[in-house]
Write a protein that holds these residues in place. Structure first.
Motif, PDB file in Angstrom:
ATOM      1  N   LEU A  53       0.828  -1.210   0.000  1.00 27.78           N
ATOM      2  CA  LEU A  53       0.000   0.000   0.000  1.00 27.78           C
ATOM      3  C   LEU A  53       0.858   1.254   0.000  1.00 27.78           C
ATOM      4  N   ASP A  54       2.055   1.160   0.548  1.00 34.56           N
ATOM      5  CA  ASP A  54       2.946   2.312   0.590  1.00 34.56           C
ATOM      6  C   ASP A  54       3.444   2.697  -0.797  1.00 34.56           C
ATOM      7  N   ASP A  55       3.305   1.796  -1.760  1.00 39.78           N
ATOM      8  CA  ASP A  55       3.673   2.126  -3.139  1.00 39.78           C
ATOM      9  C   ASP A  55       2.653   3.059  -3.793  1.00 39.78           C
ATOM     10  N   ASP A  56       1.463   3.126  -3.229  1.00 40.08           N
ATOM     11  CA  ASP A  56       0.391   3.959  -3.773  1.00 40.08           C
ATOM     12  C   ASP A  56      -0.322   4.648  -2.609  1.00 40.08           C
ATOM     13  N   PRO A  57       0.393   5.493  -1.857  1.00 36.26           N
ATOM     14  CA  PRO A  57      -0.112   5.973  -0.567  1.00 36.26           C
ATOM     15  C   PRO A  57      -1.354   6.848  -0.628  1.00 36.26           C
ATOM     16  N   VAL A  58      -1.558   7.576  -1.715  1.00 37.14           N
ATOM     17  CA  VAL A  58      -2.724   8.459  -1.804  1.00 37.14           C
ATOM     18  C   VAL A  58      -3.977   7.650  -2.123  1.00 37.14           C
ATOM     19  N   ALA A  59      -3.903   6.826  -3.154  1.00 37.32           N
ATOM     20  CA  ALA A  59      -5.079   6.050  -3.562  1.00 37.32           C
ATOM     21  C   ALA A  59      -5.468   5.012  -2.524  1.00 37.32           C
ATOM     22  N   SER A  60      -4.512   4.529  -1.733  1.00 41.61           N
ATOM     23  CA  SER A  60      -4.793   3.476  -0.752  1.00 41.61           C
ATOM     24  C   SER A  60      -5.031   4.017   0.649  1.00 41.61           C
ATOM     25  N   CYS A  61      -5.127   5.328   0.801  1.00 39.09           N
ATOM     26  CA  CYS A  61      -5.194   5.940   2.128  1.00 39.09           C
ATOM     27  C   CYS A  61      -6.323   5.387   2.986  1.00 39.09           C
ATOM     28  N   MET A  62      -7.522   5.228   2.408  1.00 42.51           N
ATOM     29  CA  MET A  62      -8.679   4.772   3.193  1.00 42.51           C
ATOM     30  C   MET A  62      -8.412   3.433   3.859  1.00 42.51           C
ATOM     31  N   VAL A  63      -7.782   2.527   3.121  1.00 42.60           N
ATOM     32  CA  VAL A  63      -7.516   1.189   3.647  1.00 42.60           C
ATOM     33  C   VAL A  63      -6.279   1.194   4.532  1.00 42.60           C
ATOM     34  N   ALA A  64      -5.232   1.865   4.105  1.00 41.65           N
ATOM     35  CA  ALA A  64      -3.989   1.893   4.877  1.00 41.65           C
ATOM     36  C   ALA A  64      -4.207   2.461   6.270  1.00 41.65           C
ATOM     37  N   ALA A  65      -5.030   3.502   6.375  1.00 33.63           N
ATOM     38  CA  ALA A  65      -5.286   4.113   7.677  1.00 33.63           C
ATOM     39  C   ALA A  65      -5.898   3.109   8.644  1.00 33.63           C
ATOM     40  N   ARG A  66      -6.828   2.311   8.173  1.00 38.14           N
ATOM     41  CA  ARG A  66      -7.461   1.302   9.031  1.00 38.14           C
ATOM     42  C   ARG A  66      -6.477   0.228   9.457  1.00 38.14           C
ATOM     43  N   GLY A  94     -15.645  -4.065   2.944  1.00 37.51           N
ATOM     44  CA  GLY A  94     -16.260  -3.568   4.168  1.00 37.51           C
ATOM     45  C   GLY A  94     -17.464  -2.728   3.797  1.00 37.51           C
ATOM     46  N   ALA A  95     -17.620  -1.582   4.425  1.00 33.89           N
ATOM     47  CA  ALA A  95     -18.699  -0.668   4.052  1.00 33.89           C
ATOM     48  C   ALA A  95     -18.551  -0.230   2.600  1.00 33.89           C
ATOM     49  N   ASN A  96     -17.301  -0.201   2.122  1.00 36.70           N
ATOM     50  CA  ASN A  96     -16.999   0.009   0.713  1.00 36.70           C
ATOM     51  C   ASN A  96     -16.222  -1.194   0.208  1.00 36.70           C
ATOM     52  N   LEU A  97     -16.424  -1.555  -1.051  1.00 31.14           N
ATOM     53  CA  LEU A  97     -15.604  -2.565  -1.690  1.00 31.14           C
ATOM     54  C   LEU A  97     -14.544  -1.819  -2.490  1.00 31.14           C
ATOM     55  N   VAL A  98     -13.261  -2.002  -2.100  1.00 30.77           N
ATOM     56  CA  VAL A  98     -12.175  -1.180  -2.638  1.00 30.77           C
ATOM     57  C   VAL A  98     -11.114  -2.068  -3.286  1.00 30.77           C
ATOM     58  N   PRO A  99     -11.121  -2.211  -4.607  1.00 35.65           N
ATOM     59  CA  PRO A  99     -10.035  -2.938  -5.269  1.00 35.65           C
ATOM     60  C   PRO A  99      -8.772  -2.082  -5.271  1.00 35.65           C
ATOM     61  N   LEU A 100      -7.654  -2.656  -4.859  1.00 35.16           N
ATOM     62  CA  LEU A 100      -6.414  -1.901  -4.699  1.00 35.16           C
ATOM     63  C   LEU A 100      -5.362  -2.236  -5.742  1.00 35.16           C
ATOM     64  N   ARG A 101      -5.343  -3.461  -6.191  1.00 37.52           N
ATOM     65  CA  ARG A 101      -4.464  -3.849  -7.293  1.00 37.52           C
ATOM     66  C   ARG A 101      -4.872  -5.218  -7.789  1.00 37.52           C
ATOM     67  N   GLY A 102      -4.512  -5.506  -9.045  1.00 32.90           N
ATOM     68  CA  GLY A 102      -4.839  -6.808  -9.600  1.00 32.90           C
ATOM     69  C   GLY A 102      -5.171  -6.738 -11.075  1.00 32.90           C
ATOM     70  N   ARG A 120      -0.264   7.039   7.679  1.00 32.45           N
ATOM     71  CA  ARG A 120       1.028   7.609   8.055  1.00 32.45           C
ATOM     72  C   ARG A 120       1.551   8.592   7.026  1.00 32.45           C
ATOM     73  N   ARG A 121       1.077   8.467   5.778  1.00 34.59           N
ATOM     74  CA  ARG A 121       1.618   9.310   4.715  1.00 34.59           C
ATOM     75  C   ARG A 121       0.600  10.244   4.087  1.00 34.59           C
ATOM     76  N   ILE A 163      -3.492  13.242  -9.634  1.00 34.32           N
ATOM     77  CA  ILE A 163      -2.485  12.194  -9.754  1.00 34.32           C
ATOM     78  C   ILE A 163      -3.081  10.881 -10.271  1.00 34.32           C
ATOM     79  N   ALA A 164      -4.400  10.771 -10.274  1.00 41.83           N
ATOM     80  CA  ALA A 164      -5.066   9.554 -10.741  1.00 41.83           C
ATOM     81  C   ALA A 164      -6.541   9.882 -10.904  1.00 41.83           C
ATOM     82  N   THR A 165      -7.335   8.872 -11.256  1.00 40.78           N
ATOM     83  CA  THR A 165      -8.772   9.035 -11.382  1.00 40.78           C
ATOM     84  C   THR A 165      -9.478   7.924 -10.622  1.00 40.78           C
ATOM     85  N   PHE A 166     -10.403   8.299  -9.774  1.00 38.62           N
ATOM     86  CA  PHE A 166     -11.234   7.354  -9.042  1.00 38.62           C
ATOM     87  C   PHE A 166     -12.549   7.147  -9.777  1.00 38.62           C
ATOM     88  N   ALA A 167     -13.241   6.091  -9.389  1.00 38.09           N
ATOM     89  CA  ALA A 167     -14.634   5.879  -9.798  1.00 38.09           C
ATOM     90  C   ALA A 167     -15.378   5.337  -8.602  1.00 38.09           C
TER      91      ALA A 167
END
Length: 287
Positions: free
Chosen positions: A31-44, A73-81, A217-218, A278-282
């Protein structure tokens, strides 16, 4: 004909597995490789780990965290794959009752995952397929509103009025529906008590509000930005968000948020503050 979600024999043998605390170090490194996009999950995960109920969800992988990750969880969050990984996540997600209210994440992951889920979970209540993900790593480029401050616990009733208005306007549903607002109140109360709710009050009424919804943390992810309708177009949103972003940046983190592409006023405001895409969410909102 076999359903797109029906796993093949090979997929059954290599389906998405539930990760545990023994995987935590590797997961956090990924997750540290993509700290902004993964923030919601990394924080937990940084706060609770993977075995604690405090995470309020599960983390799945197929082939290892370095190859694929998805938070459920409350959101389904794909992070990589890759496509096969997303298919395995979709297969696991539809095995039991749906617990999430949205599918959200990087557009290149969230939309293909939703395509695999739509036959079981669709139709979506709303599809927001173009949400610029913004980041700010230095002090804001405009003067912050010095009257924007942390909300005190004794101000929750006045703050809730603005929070409910924001949620209803942004999501399209009243957060008090279902349980009379008890769960939403607890969420807002937690944000206030942990010092992550910010507002400007005038005559006892909130005219600007925002929260740092996730703090890893980031990265600090800003959410719930709202300006009272009577005060819009007067710079409250720009100066207020600058104030909140400066607090995040001064803590050594990157300030981030994501915004709907069609919200031109907000996008102009965030650009003035200094945020860059820096990226695009959906986001797929579900009933």
């Amino acid at each position: 004909m076999r359903s797109v979600l029906e796993p093949t024999r090979r997929a059954r043998a290599s389906g998405a597995r539930l990760l545990a605390n023994r995987d935590l170090t590797q997961v956090l490194r990924v997750l540290d490789d993509d700290p902004v996009a993964s923030c919601m999950v990394a924080a937990r995960l940084q706060e609770y780990g993977l075995d604690s109920r405090g995470v309020y969800g599960e983390l799945w992988s197929r082939g290892g965290p370095g190859e694929s990750l998805c938070f459920s969880g409350a959101n389904l969050v794909p992070l990589r794959g890759a496509r096969d990984d997303l298919r395995a996540f979709a297969d696991r997600a539809v095995r039991g009752p749906r617990i999430c209210s949205s599918v959200v994440g990087r557009r290149e992951l969230a939309l293909p995952l939703w395509e695999l889920l739509a036959g079981q979970w669709g139709p979506a209540r709303e599809l927001r397929d173009d949400q610029p993900l913004l980041a700010l790593e230095r002090t804001a480029g405009v003067s912050p509103d010095l009257r924007v401050r942390r909300v005190r616990p004794d101000e929750i009733e006045r703050y809730l009025v603005a929070a409910i208005a924001m949620f209803t306007e942004e999501i399209g549903v009243d957060p008090r529906s279902g349980d009379g607002g008890r769960s939403y109140r607890r969420r807002v109360q937690n944000l206030i008590e942990t010092g992550r709710a910010w507002a400007r009050f005038e005559d006892g009424e909130v005219v600007y509000k925002a929260e740092v919804g996730a703090m890893s943390r980031r990265t600090g992810q800003i959410q719930g930005v709202w300006v009272h309708p009577d005060c819009r177009g007067k710079g409250f949103g720009t100066a207020g968000t600058a104030a909140v972003a400066n607090v995040v940046v001064s803590s050594g983190r990157t300030a981030s948020l994501y915004v709907n592409c069609f919200n031109e006023a907000a996008r102009r405001s965030y650009a003035k503050v200094g945020f860059r895409q820096i990226a695009t969410f959906a986001t797929v909102l579900l009933d």
